[in-house]
Design a protein around this motif. Sequence first.
Motif, short mmCIF file in Angstrom:
data_model
loop_
_atom_site.label_atom_id
_atom_site.label_comp_id
_atom_site.label_asym_id
_atom_site.label_seq_id
_atom_site.Cartn_x
_atom_site.Cartn_y
_atom_site.Cartn_z
N VAL A 114 0.86 -1.18 0.00
CA VAL A 114 0.00 0.00 0.00
C VAL A 114 0.90 1.23 0.00
O VAL A 114 2.03 1.19 0.48
CB VAL A 114 -0.97 0.03 1.22
N ASN A 115 0.40 2.32 -0.55
CA ASN A 115 1.16 3.56 -0.61
C ASN A 115 0.67 4.48 0.50
O ASN A 115 -0.53 4.68 0.65
CB ASN A 115 0.99 4.21 -1.98
N VAL A 116 1.61 5.03 1.28
CA VAL A 116 1.25 5.93 2.38
C VAL A 116 2.02 7.24 2.24
O VAL A 116 3.07 7.30 1.59
CB VAL A 116 1.54 5.30 3.77
N THR A 117 1.49 8.29 2.86
CA THR A 117 2.08 9.62 2.79
C THR A 117 2.00 10.29 4.15
O THR A 117 1.01 10.14 4.86
CB THR A 117 1.31 10.49 1.76
N CYS A 118 3.05 11.03 4.49
CA CYS A 118 3.04 11.84 5.71
C CYS A 118 3.94 13.05 5.49
O CYS A 118 4.64 13.14 4.49
CB CYS A 118 3.51 11.03 6.91
N ASP A 119 3.93 13.95 6.46
CA ASP A 119 4.84 15.10 6.45
C ASP A 119 5.85 14.93 7.56
O ASP A 119 5.51 14.48 8.66
CB ASP A 119 4.07 16.41 6.64
N VAL A 120 7.09 15.28 7.28
CA VAL A 120 8.17 15.27 8.26
C VAL A 120 8.78 16.67 8.27
O VAL A 120 9.04 17.24 7.22
CB VAL A 120 9.24 14.21 7.90
N VAL A 121 9.00 17.20 9.47
CA VAL A 121 9.57 18.53 9.62
C VAL A 121 11.03 18.42 10.05
O VAL A 121 11.34 17.74 11.03
CB VAL A 121 8.78 19.36 10.66
N VAL A 122 11.92 19.07 9.30
CA VAL A 122 13.34 19.10 9.66
C VAL A 122 13.70 20.51 10.12
O VAL A 122 13.12 21.50 9.67
CB VAL A 122 14.26 18.67 8.49
N PRO A 123 14.69 20.60 11.04
CA PRO A 123 15.12 21.91 11.53
C PRO A 123 15.74 22.76 10.42
O PRO A 123 16.18 22.24 9.39
CB PRO A 123 16.17 21.56 12.59
N ASP A 124 15.84 24.06 10.67
CA ASP A 124 16.48 24.98 9.72
C ASP A 124 17.99 24.86 9.73
O ASP A 124 18.65 25.29 8.80
CB ASP A 124 16.10 26.44 10.05
N GLU A 125 18.55 24.29 10.78
CA GLU A 125 19.99 24.20 10.91
C GLU A 125 20.56 23.24 9.86
O GLU A 125 20.08 22.12 9.70
CB GLU A 125 20.35 23.72 12.31
N PRO A 126 21.61 23.66 9.14
CA PRO A 126 22.23 22.77 8.15
C PRO A 126 22.67 21.46 8.78
O PRO A 126 23.14 21.42 9.92
CB PRO A 126 23.43 23.57 7.65
N GLY A 127 22.50 20.36 8.05
CA GLY A 127 22.90 19.05 8.53
C GLY A 127 22.25 17.95 7.74
O GLY A 127 21.49 18.19 6.80
N VAL A 128 22.56 16.72 8.13
CA VAL A 128 22.02 15.53 7.49
C VAL A 128 20.99 14.93 8.44
O VAL A 128 21.32 14.57 9.57
CB VAL A 128 23.14 14.52 7.18
N TYR A 129 19.74 14.82 7.99
CA TYR A 129 18.65 14.35 8.83
C TYR A 129 18.11 13.03 8.28
O TYR A 129 17.56 12.98 7.18
CB TYR A 129 17.55 15.40 8.91
N SER A 130 18.29 11.97 9.05
CA SER A 130 17.82 10.64 8.66
C SER A 130 16.36 10.47 9.02
O SER A 130 15.97 10.67 10.18
CB SER A 130 18.63 9.56 9.37
N ILE A 131 15.56 10.06 8.04
CA ILE A 131 14.16 9.73 8.29
C ILE A 131 14.12 8.23 8.56
O ILE A 131 14.65 7.44 7.78
CB ILE A 131 13.27 10.07 7.07
N ARG A 132 13.50 7.85 9.66
CA ARG A 132 13.47 6.44 10.05
C ARG A 132 12.04 5.99 10.34
O ARG A 132 11.15 6.81 10.52
CB ARG A 132 14.37 6.22 11.27
N ALA A 133 11.86 4.67 10.37
CA ALA A 133 10.54 4.08 10.61
C ALA A 133 10.68 2.95 11.60
O ALA A 133 11.73 2.30 11.69
CB ALA A 133 9.94 3.57 9.30
N ARG A 134 9.62 2.68 12.34
CA ARG A 134 9.58 1.54 13.27
C ARG A 134 8.12 1.18 13.52
O ARG A 134 7.21 1.88 13.10
CB ARG A 134 10.33 1.82 14.56
N TYR A 135 7.92 0.07 14.24
CA TYR A 135 6.57 -0.38 14.57
C TYR A 135 6.14 0.20 15.91
O TYR A 135 6.96 0.66 16.72
CB TYR A 135 6.51 -1.90 14.62
N ALA A 136 4.84 0.14 16.15
CA ALA A 136 4.27 0.47 17.46
C ALA A 136 3.06 -0.44 17.65
O ALA A 136 2.53 -1.00 16.69
CB ALA A 136 3.86 1.93 17.52
N GLN A 137 2.62 -0.56 18.89
CA GLN A 137 1.39 -1.28 19.21
C GLN A 137 0.62 -0.48 20.25
O GLN A 137 0.48 -0.89 21.39
CB GLN A 137 1.68 -2.70 19.69
#
Length: 194
Positions: free
Chosen positions: A124-147
């Motif tokens: 299935v295809n999913v979509t969300c928004d992720v907000v990154v800080p204004d400070e220069p850098g490398v920001y890793s987007i990660r995923a995990r499970y929850a219950q």
Amino acid sequence: MTDKMSHSNVHRTTAPASGAEMVEPYGDGTGFRFKIRNVEIDGRADVVHVRGGGSHEVTFDLLHDCSECGNAVNQVIVGLAGQDRAQASVWNGKQRSGGGVKVVNPGTRVEALAEDNPGPAQWVNVTCDVVVPDEPGVYSIRARYAQAYQGRLMTVEGRAIPQPEYQDVLGWWKVDRPEGPGPESTIGTIVVEA
């Protein structure tokens, strides 16, 4: 306040290669909870360079196929490495993704939209928004499970129905992982340039 250095821990030797499938294992590694592929940030690739921070749209294909999960209501959550909480829940359901929108826990305080596919799991295809800080850098987007009983279902069908962002599920970011999801959970990268 967010510490940029905590976001910069992209370990290129252990993070999935660009375009690779991310797999969330189940228990001792005999199975898996979910897989993620075809990640696009702002309609582009899974690694993007931007000027300044802010909100970015993350879209990907997800396959949840966890027969070992029993009758639990499972979620997939997304956020940035180094943060204390996830930023978004993107999938909510039982064992297998696909099969359309249903309601789980109807009439209770933990009622939510979900998928509970009686047949084989479907991507299935999913979509969300992720907000990154204004400070220069490398920001890793990660995923995990929850219950956490409740999460959003951000498939095309789910997005057509207004849903709240359930706060309890976002708190699962560090459950059983004191540092949050590791490099093996990376699904994309946003590089904020100076």
